[in-house]
Design an enzyme around this catalytic site. Structure first.
Site, PDB file in Angstrom:
ATOM      1  N   ASP A   1      16.338   6.065  -5.901  1.00 29.29           N
ATOM      2  CA  ASP A   1      15.567   4.969  -6.716  1.00 29.29           C
ATOM      3  C   ASP A   1      15.007   5.499  -8.126  1.00 29.29           C
ATOM      4  O   ASP A   1      15.147   6.751  -8.283  1.00 29.29           O
ATOM      5  CB  ASP A   1      14.425   4.534  -5.810  1.00 29.29           C
ATOM      6  CG  ASP A   1      13.361   5.512  -5.745  1.00 29.29           C
ATOM      7  OD1 ASP A   1      13.812   6.695  -5.273  1.00 29.29           O
ATOM      8  OD2 ASP A   1      12.360   5.201  -5.266  1.00 29.29           O
TER       9      ASP A   1
ATOM     10  N   GLU B   1      11.495   7.299  -3.281  1.00 30.41           N
ATOM     11  CA  GLU B   1      10.652   8.562  -3.505  1.00 30.41           C
ATOM     12  C   GLU B   1       9.746   8.192  -4.497  1.00 30.41           C
ATOM     13  O   GLU B   1       8.485   8.447  -4.595  1.00 30.41           O
ATOM     14  CB  GLU B   1      11.761   9.512  -4.191  1.00 30.41           C
ATOM     15  CG  GLU B   1      11.168  10.760  -4.593  1.00 30.41           C
ATOM     16  CD  GLU B   1      10.344  10.952  -5.921  1.00 30.41           C
ATOM     17  OE1 GLU B   1       9.497  11.825  -6.213  1.00 30.41           O
ATOM     18  OE2 GLU B   1      10.548  10.109  -6.577  1.00 30.41           O
TER      19      GLU B   1
END
Ligand SMILES: CCCCCCCC/C=C\CCCCCCCC(=O)N[C@@H](Cc1ccc(O)cc1)C(=O)O
Ligand SMILES: [Zn+2]
Ligand SMILES: [Zn+2]
Length: 521
Positions: A143, A208
């Protein structure tokens, strides 16, 4: 009598001055000896490493075109984590399909077991031929933080446009360079018929940027259920800095041995609402603003030298020219002076203390209403030598106003400090891999000022390292979560070679004896 008294005073002064001089001379001699003798970089490099038949990677024209096309495609998929509750799940799903297409050998090899975790994160297990060797783990995340072209990007943030040898786009340094670099290296290794001796895991988190509560935490849960213990974990974090640390000659690869803790603190002021034509002497906004100003005017105490950051500078000392070399080699004497130099810039101030950032300030409902509630959120990044509780106590003291409610919303203490000595397998393997590829780089331990998914892995290993071999030159730290995030095509290729070599270097059974003890034998 007067002359006798005067001569006694002179005698006394002489003793004081000469003792002072002797002390200064002594301190100076110790400092000079340390400056000349401190060579924390000696050690395993000169020792005999176990012989392995490492395969080498020479990238040809066709491979170069293919690997860059793969990387650009990864950047073009907008896997954005917008907020704690909102991610682009369509893009995360597309990224899964893309990985399978880009790395067909990884996904079809009998050596590799792949599973999806929490729908979008990936866990790979690459089986080793010697099960008695403790496995290690490489982490990265798929991400990215949001990006908007209107902020001033030279190229659209999800275009992966190449300008003057650099690929621009969100995720090029955080962290799709590692995601793609690791998998591309594994693809090449498998194509060359490589089978590892030491098994290893690859974990690719999908959240994350919003703390890894679904991705990394579920990967950890699964590994714990399976009774896995890891030799070491390597995740994103610090990089190769070139020209970033003032006065340092040459590039330095800092390997994060720990990461700072974090606290989110809410400040709030509640008062009776009323008509703006009859305001009280202080409004909720005014009271809260004063509290916030106090926090900004009174930074947390300097703690430079009480955490791993002292080690960083001792390791780098020999790469500074005088007088900095003298100062860095003698932090026992000069820590207070160096703290004051480092705190002048935000990036180096982060190494000196717990930082305080007011990131939200909310109040007011209507132009003619005295607001009943004003709230602010403070994000603190906690120095290794402090705890959440200590930081909370200091905040309450500094605000010093009973009308301001101070609440801890969330927080965790600084992470444990991993080893960096001659016996620290992960550290030494990363160091060797860096030095083989970049011989002019100085490798030193560091502290990661941001948080990473690796913080969830503390129960699986004591050895967590935060490093990726991306080169940061002046202006590059600002690209991290900022505008014009980019990586050179050369550096991306280097990253692939780095992971290709690192995986093979991990196949040694144990580290060699340090050079000094080899001599003594
Ligand atoms: C004087 C020495 C200078 C050395 C130069 C250092 C340059 C530093 C440049 C960039 C900062 C490095 C940041 C490392 C990774 C940070 C990852 C991140 O942004 N994490 C987020 C979100 C997060 C993730 C996981 C968590 O468990 C919590 C939060 C963060 O806010 O920290
Ligand atoms: Zn990241
Ligand atoms: Zn990030």
């Amino acid at each position: 009598l007067k002359t006798k008294q005067t001569s006694q005073i002179f005698k006394f002064l002489k003793i004081i001055i000469s003792s002072l001089l002797i002390t200064v001379l002594l301190l100076f001699t110790i400092a000079a000896i340390r400056t000349l003798s401190l060579d924390v970089n000696a050690g395993l490099q000169l020792a005999h490493w176990e012989k392995t038949n490492n395969k080498s990677l020479v990238i040809d024209h066709h491979q170069r075109e293919e690997l860059l096309a793969n990387f650009k495609e990864a950047i073009r998929i907008p896997t954005v984590s917008f907020s704690n509750t909102e991610s682009n799940t369509t893009a995360l799903h597309e990224f899964d399909r893309f990985l399978r297409k880009a790395f067909p050998t990884v996904f079809s090899s009998s050596l590799v077991h792949h599973e999806l975790v929490a729908n979008y994160s990936h866990l790979f297990w690459v089986k080793g031929s010697q099960p008695e060797l403790v496995p290690y783990m490489l982490l990265a995340h798929i991400d990215v933080v949001p990006a908007s072209e209107s902020d001033g990007w030279e190229a659209p943030p999800f275009s992966a446009k190449e300008i003057d040898g650099f690929i621009y786009g969100r995720g090029t340094i955080d962290d799709k360079n590692s995601v793609m670099g690791i998998l591309q290296a594994l693809e090449y290794l498998l194509l060359k018929g490589y089978a590892p001796r030491r098994g290893f895991y690859i974990g690719l988190g999908h959240d994350e940027e919003i703390s890894g509560l679904n991705g990394a935490m579920n990967i950890v849960r699964i590994l714990k259920q399976r009774g896995v213990q890891l030799l070491f974990v390597m995740d994103e974090g610090l990089t190769i800095s070139d020209g970033i640390i003032p006065g340092l000659e040459g590039p330095a690869a800092l390997i994060g041995l720990s990461e700072k803790g974090q606290a989110v603190i809410k400040l709030s002021v509640s008062v009776a609402p009323g008509h703006s034509s009859m305001p009280p002497r202080e409004t909720s906004i005014g009271i809260l603003a004063t509290a916030v100003k106090r926090l900004e005017d009174n930074p947390m105490p300097r703690l430079f030298g009480y955490g791993p950051e002292g080690d960083t500078f001792e390791h780098l000392a020999h790469k500074f020219s005088l007088p900095l070399k003298f100062i860095m080699s003698n932090l026992w004497l000069f820590s207070p002076l160096l703290s004051r130099i480092l705190e002048r810039k935000p990036v180096s101030n982060a190494f000196v203390r717990t930082t305080t950032a007011v990131t939200f300030f909310n109040a007011g409902v209507k132009i003619n209403v005295i607001p009943s509630l004003a709230e602010a959120y403070v994000n603190l990044r906690i120095h290794s030598a402090q705890s959440v509780q200590e930081v909370l106590d200091i905040i309450k003291d500094t605000v010093g106003d009973q009308r301001v409610k101070v609440e801890l919303v969330d927080g965790f203490d600084p992470l444990p400090i991993s080893g960096a000595d001659d016996k620290a397998f992960g550290f030494q393997i990363i160091k060797k891999t860096v030095l083989d590829l970049f011989p002019t780089v100085t490798v030193a331990p560091g502290i990661c000022i941001g948080n990473t998914d690796s913080r969830h892995f503390v129960d699986l290993t004591k050895n967590i390292y935060r490093f990726s071999p991306a080169w940061f030159k002046p202006g590059d730290p600002e690209r991290f979560h900022g505008i014009n995030e980019r990586i050179s095509t050369k550096n991306y290729e280097e990253m692939i070679v780095f992971y290709f070599n690192l995986i093979q270097n991990c196949d040694i059974r144990k580290l060699p004896e340090p050079h000094s003890s080899v001599h003594e034998l």
